[in-house]
Design an enzyme around this catalytic site. Structure first.
Site, PDB file in Angstrom:
ATOM      1  CE1 TYR A   1      -4.360  -1.177  -0.138  1.00  0.00           C
ATOM      2  CE2 TYR A   1      -3.191  -3.081   0.730  1.00  0.00           C
ATOM      3  CZ  TYR A   1      -4.300  -2.536   0.116  1.00  0.00           C
ATOM      4  OH  TYR A   1      -5.340  -3.339  -0.255  1.00  0.00           O
TER       5      TYR A   1
ATOM      6  CD  GLU B   1      -6.659  -6.071   0.886  1.00  0.00           C
ATOM      7  OE1 GLU B   1      -5.426  -6.019   0.972  1.00  0.00           O
ATOM      8  OE2 GLU B   1      -7.316  -5.356   0.094  1.00  0.00           O
TER       9      GLU B   1
ATOM     10  NE  ARG C   1      -5.558 -13.553 -17.760  1.00  0.00           N
ATOM     11  CZ  ARG C   1      -4.446 -12.802 -17.834  1.00  0.00           C
ATOM     12  NH1 ARG C   1      -3.833 -12.407 -16.728  1.00  0.00           N
ATOM     13  NH2 ARG C   1      -3.953 -12.437 -19.002  1.00  0.00           N
ATOM     14  CD  GLN C   2      -8.539 -12.937 -10.533  1.00  0.00           C
ATOM     15  OE1 GLN C   2      -8.846 -12.359 -11.572  1.00  0.00           O
ATOM     16  NE2 GLN C   2      -7.354 -12.758  -9.969  1.00  0.00           N
TER      17      GLN C   2
HETATM   18  C1  LIG Z   1     -14.115 -13.917 -10.250  1.00  0.00           C
HETATM   19  C2  LIG Z   1     -13.784 -14.471 -11.624  1.00  0.00           C
HETATM   20  C3  LIG Z   1     -14.095 -15.784 -11.926  1.00  0.00           C
HETATM   21  C4  LIG Z   1     -13.806 -16.299 -13.194  1.00  0.00           C
HETATM   22  N1  LIG Z   1     -14.133 -17.601 -13.485  1.00  0.00           N
HETATM   23  C5  LIG Z   1     -13.876 -18.110 -14.694  1.00  0.00           C
HETATM   24  C6  LIG Z   1     -14.215 -19.465 -15.009  1.00  0.00           C
HETATM   25  O1  LIG Z   1     -14.755 -20.197 -14.185  1.00  0.00           O
HETATM   26  N2  LIG Z   1     -13.909 -19.935 -16.251  1.00  0.00           N
HETATM   27  C7  LIG Z   1     -13.297 -19.139 -17.192  1.00  0.00           C
HETATM   28  O2  LIG Z   1     -13.027 -19.620 -18.310  1.00  0.00           O
HETATM   29  N3  LIG Z   1     -12.992 -17.840 -16.935  1.00  0.00           N
HETATM   30  C8  LIG Z   1     -13.231 -17.324 -15.701  1.00  0.00           C
HETATM   31  N4  LIG Z   1     -12.884 -16.022 -15.417  1.00  0.00           N
HETATM   32  C9  LIG Z   1     -12.162 -15.231 -16.452  1.00  0.00           C
HETATM   33  C10 LIG Z   1     -10.660 -15.530 -16.358  1.00  0.00           C
HETATM   34  O3  LIG Z   1     -10.141 -14.995 -15.147  1.00  0.00           O
HETATM   35  C11 LIG Z   1      -9.864 -14.909 -17.511  1.00  0.00           C
HETATM   36  O4  LIG Z   1     -10.200 -13.555 -17.621  1.00  0.00           O
HETATM   37  C12 LIG Z   1     -10.137 -15.625 -18.830  1.00  0.00           C
HETATM   38  O5  LIG Z   1      -9.717 -16.987 -18.747  1.00  0.00           O
HETATM   39  C13 LIG Z   1      -9.369 -14.944 -19.970  1.00  0.00           C
HETATM   40  O6  LIG Z   1      -8.010 -14.942 -19.675  1.00  0.00           O
HETATM   41  P1  LIG Z   1      -6.932 -15.105 -20.830  1.00  0.00           P
HETATM   42  O7  LIG Z   1      -5.595 -14.853 -20.222  1.00  0.00           O
HETATM   43  O8  LIG Z   1      -7.129 -16.351 -21.593  1.00  0.00           O
HETATM   44  O9  LIG Z   1      -7.327 -13.942 -21.802  1.00  0.00           O
HETATM   45  P2  LIG Z   1      -6.629 -12.514 -21.906  1.00  0.00           P
HETATM   46  O10 LIG Z   1      -5.307 -12.651 -22.544  1.00  0.00           O
HETATM   47  O11 LIG Z   1      -6.726 -11.883 -20.573  1.00  0.00           O
HETATM   48  O12 LIG Z   1      -7.600 -11.805 -22.958  1.00  0.00           O
HETATM   49  C14 LIG Z   1      -9.002 -11.684 -22.673  1.00  0.00           C
HETATM   50  C15 LIG Z   1      -9.695 -11.176 -23.938  1.00  0.00           C
HETATM   51  O13 LIG Z   1      -9.237  -9.867 -24.260  1.00  0.00           O
HETATM   52  C16 LIG Z   1      -8.928  -9.771 -25.654  1.00  0.00           C
HETATM   53  N5  LIG Z   1      -7.842  -8.768 -25.786  1.00  0.00           N
HETATM   54  C17 LIG Z   1      -6.514  -8.971 -25.718  1.00  0.00           C
HETATM   55  N6  LIG Z   1      -5.835  -7.790 -25.850  1.00  0.00           N
HETATM   56  C18 LIG Z   1      -6.777  -6.824 -25.976  1.00  0.00           C
HETATM   57  C19 LIG Z   1      -6.720  -5.422 -26.112  1.00  0.00           C
HETATM   58  N7  LIG Z   1      -5.566  -4.751 -26.137  1.00  0.00           N
HETATM   59  N8  LIG Z   1      -7.904  -4.754 -26.215  1.00  0.00           N
HETATM   60  C20 LIG Z   1      -9.091  -5.406 -26.186  1.00  0.00           C
HETATM   61  N9  LIG Z   1      -9.184  -6.754 -26.051  1.00  0.00           N
HETATM   62  C21 LIG Z   1      -8.053  -7.443 -25.944  1.00  0.00           C
HETATM   63  C22 LIG Z   1      -8.511 -11.164 -26.037  1.00  0.00           C
HETATM   64  O14 LIG Z   1      -8.749 -11.393 -27.417  1.00  0.00           O
HETATM   65  C23 LIG Z   1      -9.418 -12.028 -25.171  1.00  0.00           C
HETATM   66  O15 LIG Z   1     -10.645 -12.265 -25.798  1.00  0.00           O
HETATM   67  C24 LIG Z   1     -13.175 -15.482 -14.164  1.00  0.00           C
HETATM   68  C25 LIG Z   1     -12.848 -14.159 -13.840  1.00  0.00           C
HETATM   69  C26 LIG Z   1     -13.139 -13.656 -12.587  1.00  0.00           C
HETATM   70  C27 LIG Z   1     -12.777 -12.224 -12.259  1.00  0.00           C
HETATM   71  C1  HEM Z   2      -6.334   2.054  -1.576  1.00  0.00           C
HETATM   72  C2  HEM Z   2      -5.664   1.425  -2.513  1.00  0.00           C
HETATM   73  C3  HEM Z   2      -6.251   0.550  -3.580  1.00  0.00           C
HETATM   74  C4  HEM Z   2      -7.434   0.693  -4.277  1.00  0.00           C
HETATM   75  C5  HEM Z   2      -8.479   1.795  -4.144  1.00  0.00           C
HETATM   76  C6  HEM Z   2      -7.497  -0.417  -5.199  1.00  0.00           C
HETATM   77  C7  HEM Z   2      -8.557  -0.641  -6.079  1.00  0.00           C
HETATM   78  C8  HEM Z   2      -8.671  -1.748  -6.890  1.00  0.00           C
HETATM   79  C9  HEM Z   2      -9.813  -2.037  -7.753  1.00  0.00           C
HETATM   80  C10 HEM Z   2     -11.046  -1.146  -7.889  1.00  0.00           C
HETATM   81  C11 HEM Z   2      -9.574  -3.215  -8.361  1.00  0.00           C
HETATM   82  C12 HEM Z   2     -10.490  -3.950  -9.363  1.00  0.00           C
HETATM   83  C13 HEM Z   2     -11.259  -4.993  -8.606  1.00  0.00           C
HETATM   84  C14 HEM Z   2     -12.044  -5.943  -9.510  1.00  0.00           C
HETATM   85  O1  HEM Z   2     -11.469  -6.501 -10.431  1.00  0.00           O
HETATM   86  O2  HEM Z   2     -13.241  -6.114  -9.270  1.00  0.00           O
HETATM   87  C15 HEM Z   2      -8.278  -3.680  -7.927  1.00  0.00           C
HETATM   88  C16 HEM Z   2      -7.674  -4.833  -8.380  1.00  0.00           C
HETATM   89  C17 HEM Z   2      -6.333  -5.090  -8.175  1.00  0.00           C
HETATM   90  N1  HEM Z   2      -5.505  -4.452  -7.283  1.00  0.00           N
HETATM   91 FE1  HEM Z   2      -5.948  -2.887  -6.115  1.00  0.00          FE
HETATM   92  N2  HEM Z   2      -6.392  -1.200  -5.054  1.00  0.00           N
HETATM   93  C18 HEM Z   2      -5.600  -0.647  -4.082  1.00  0.00           C
HETATM   94  C19 HEM Z   2      -4.402  -1.126  -3.624  1.00  0.00           C
HETATM   95  C20 HEM Z   2      -3.683  -2.125  -4.249  1.00  0.00           C
HETATM   96  C21 HEM Z   2      -2.343  -2.522  -3.888  1.00  0.00           C
HETATM   97  C22 HEM Z   2      -1.533  -1.965  -2.729  1.00  0.00           C
HETATM   98  C23 HEM Z   2      -1.962  -3.491  -4.773  1.00  0.00           C
HETATM   99  C24 HEM Z   2      -0.632  -4.198  -4.864  1.00  0.00           C
HETATM  100  C25 HEM Z   2       0.439  -3.588  -5.355  1.00  0.00           C
HETATM  101  C26 HEM Z   2      -3.079  -3.726  -5.658  1.00  0.00           C
HETATM  102  C27 HEM Z   2      -3.121  -4.662  -6.665  1.00  0.00           C
HETATM  103  C28 HEM Z   2      -4.248  -5.002  -7.395  1.00  0.00           C
HETATM  104  C29 HEM Z   2      -4.273  -6.051  -8.406  1.00  0.00           C
HETATM  105  C30 HEM Z   2      -3.076  -6.900  -8.845  1.00  0.00           C
HETATM  106  C31 HEM Z   2      -5.587  -6.108  -8.898  1.00  0.00           C
HETATM  107  C32 HEM Z   2      -6.141  -7.021 -10.010  1.00  0.00           C
HETATM  108  C33 HEM Z   2      -5.859  -6.343 -11.316  1.00  0.00           C
HETATM  109  C34 HEM Z   2      -6.470  -7.030 -12.535  1.00  0.00           C
HETATM  110  O3  HEM Z   2      -6.725  -8.224 -12.506  1.00  0.00           O
HETATM  111  O4  HEM Z   2      -6.714  -6.332 -13.513  1.00  0.00           O
HETATM  112  N3  HEM Z   2      -4.103  -2.884  -5.320  1.00  0.00           N
HETATM  113  N4  HEM Z   2      -7.759  -2.784  -7.015  1.00  0.00           N
END
Ligand SMILES: Cc1cc2nc3c(=O)[nH]c(=O)nc-3n(C[C@H](O)[C@H](O)[C@H](O)COP(=O)(O)OP(=O)(O)OC[C@H]3O[C@@H](n4cnc5c(N)ncnc54)[C@H](O)[C@@H]3O)c2cc1C
Ligand code: HEM
Length: 396
Positions: free
Chosen positions: A94, A136, A205-206
């Site tokens: 943070y 957290e 990824r999640q």
């Molecule tokens: C809580 C949660 C639960 C999830 N559960 C599942 C699950 O059960 N099963 C599942 O399959 N997925 C799940 N997902 C989604 C998963 O986390 C990934 O986002 C998904 O697998 C895509 O990841 P990737 O690395 O293959 O694609 P990425 O490389 O992240 O790309 C995603 C998409 O973006 C496009 N893209 C790439 N570059 C750009 C750009 N510059 N501009 C615009 N578009 C672009 C790609 O063509 C692709 O279609 C979940 C996500 C969350 C947040």
């Molecule tokens: C007060 C401070 C912070 C705020 C307000 C904030 C806010 C957020 C928000 C709004 C998201 C998106 C949540 C979602 O996907 O639904 C996020 C994701 C995330 N945050 Fe933070 N965050 C903070 C601090 C931090 C810190 C300290 C770290 C670590 C260096 C961090 C790392 C990340 C990462 C890695 C993600 C996921 C990014 C992605 O998958 O695209 N964040 N945060």
């Protein structure tokens, strides 16, 4: 914070509304240049798409708007904290974020950023950071003390891969240390981390757990993301499908997530999913089925066609009348006799007592944008609608 500092932070609301994304884009560029090791935890594709920048800008704006009563944001903080803990974010990080956020406010606002304003934002940021750190810490402790969890990454072996449809494959994961598996709520997700040779980075990824908590394995079910328009195919999902075979090792987090079935509820439950959004519904349906209670469940699933419809054998065999299962395909053929022609019309499948039901909704962005407002239009109370978006920053 004193009155004057609160007023100063509130004064930045118009500028955050106008230039919040410019500010957070500058912030990420700055932070990831000074601390390149953080590229291993930030989703680089979300960065390229600007998703993470928008998510953070929205969060900072919402915080400034609610600076005199941040408790209004508790649910949002909780949701972000689950994402943070699944990525192993630590309290000391943070300070890094705070340093680059304050420097970015100065650099982007230029002369408009007085020293008093920067000082007010420094206190406001610390207040928010302390709140996240506290929430957290509680989540980490609960995971370890009550759910047999761990912090950070734990290596798991891919014990089995099973193809569920043309696009979705399940990965059965067992811990390499052969220790106990975590207990989790049906609907929760794990983060997984894989190494990407092309960029020399780890990428997380999640993935929702697609089966109820059990003592044998974790199961995730991953859609192979195709190339879209001019964009390349999904990085991690394609790597998992193609390079990760039975016996491969991946890093896994403890399960987290605030989207899960309320096992104390006695209301009818509607599980509404589109495409790969079926995964958390599988865990919920599995858990309700195993719980042996009489709660009525409406499992409603929409897919493009039979080729991409996963888990049909499982859902076909959910016991009726407790489970009422309906399917919709955009491209239905004569062979799909137990399927209705999509798009799915809620009014046709909802129970007559739907006002009394709990709704769980998960699907692609378009699906969520379509059905969440429809549920609200039908007068469903907000507290009964639980939604999971598979992108970053919620449903856009
Ligand atoms: C809580 C949660 C639960 C999830 N559960 C599942 C699950 O059960 N099963 C599942 O399959 N997925 C799940 N997902 C989604 C998963 O986390 C990934 O986002 C998904 O697998 C895509 O990841 P990737 O690395 O293959 O694609 P990425 O490389 O992240 O790309 C995603 C998409 O973006 C496009 N893209 C790439 N570059 C750009 C750009 N510059 N501009 C615009 N578009 C672009 C790609 O063509 C692709 O279609 C979940 C996500 C969350 C947040
Ligand atoms: C007060 C401070 C912070 C705020 C307000 C904030 C806010 C957020 C928000 C709004 C998201 C998106 C949540 C979602 O996907 O639904 C996020 C994701 C995330 N945050 Fe933070 N965050 C903070 C601090 C931090 C810190 C300290 C770290 C670590 C260096 C961090 C790392 C990340 C990462 C890695 C993600 C996921 C990014 C992605 O998958 O695209 N964040 N945060």
């Amino acid at each position: 914070m004193n009155e004057q500092q609160i007023a100063l932070v509130k004064d930045t609301v118009p500028v955050l509304r106008e230039s919040g994304v410019a500010l957070t884009s500058h912030f990420y560029q700055r932070m990831l240049t000074h601390n390149p090791e953080l590229k291993n935890i930030f989703n680089q594709v979300h960065q390229q798409k600007g998703r993470q920048q928008r998510a953070l800008a929205n969060a900072v704006l919402a915080y400034a708007e609610h600076i005199d009563d941040p408790s209004a944001l508790n649910a949002v903080v909780e949701r972000i904290a689950h994402k943070h803990t699944s990525l192993g974010i630590r309290p000391e990080q943070y300070a890094i974020v705070g340093k680059h956020l304050l420097a970015s406010i100065k650099e982007v606002l230029g002369e408009a950023a007085s020293q008093e304003l920067i000082d007010a934002w420094a206190i406001a940021y610390q207040q928010l950071a302390d709140l996240f750190i506290q929430v957290e810490s509680q989540l980490y402790q609960t995971a370890i003390n009550d759910h047999q969890g761990w912090t950070g990454w734990r290596p798991f072996k891919i014990a089995k891969k099973v193809q569920e449809s043309d696009e979705i494959t399940s990965f059965y994961l067992t811990p390499c240390d052969q220790g106990t598996l975590p207990h989790y709520h049906p609907g929760q997700y794990i983060s997984v981390r894989v190494f990407i040779p092309d960029t020399d980075l780890y990428q997380p990824r999640q993935y929702s757990l697609s089966i109820a908590s059990n003592n044998e394995y974790l199961r995730i079910s991953v859609k192979k993301q195709p190339a879209l328009d001019k964009y390349p195919e999904g990085v991690v999902s394609n790597l998992l499908h193609e390079e990760y075979t039975e016996g491969s090792i991946i890093d896994v987090s403890t399960p987290y997530g605030d989207f899960f079935w309320d096992s104390d509820s006695t209301h009818p439950t509607v599980l509404l999913s589109g495409g790969v959004g079926i995964t958390p519904m599988m865990a919920i349906a599995d858990a309700i089925n195993a719980a042996n209670d009489t709660q009525k469940v409406y499992f409603i699933h929409s897919a493009r066609s039979s080729n991409v419809h996963a888990f049909k054998t499982f859902t076909d065999n959910l016991p009726s009348p407790q489970f009422s299962v309906s399917y919709f395909y955009d491209n239905k053929t004569i062979a799909d006799s137990d399927v209705q022609q999509g798009p799915l019309t809620l009014e046709d499948v909802l129970p007559s007592d739907y006002h009394n039901a709990d709704f769980y909704v998960c699907g692609p962005e378009g699906f969520m944008q379509n059905y969440l407002p429809k549920l609200r239009q039908l007068g469903i109370d907000e507290s009964r609608i639980h939604a999971e978006a598979f992108g970053s920053g919620g449903v856009e």
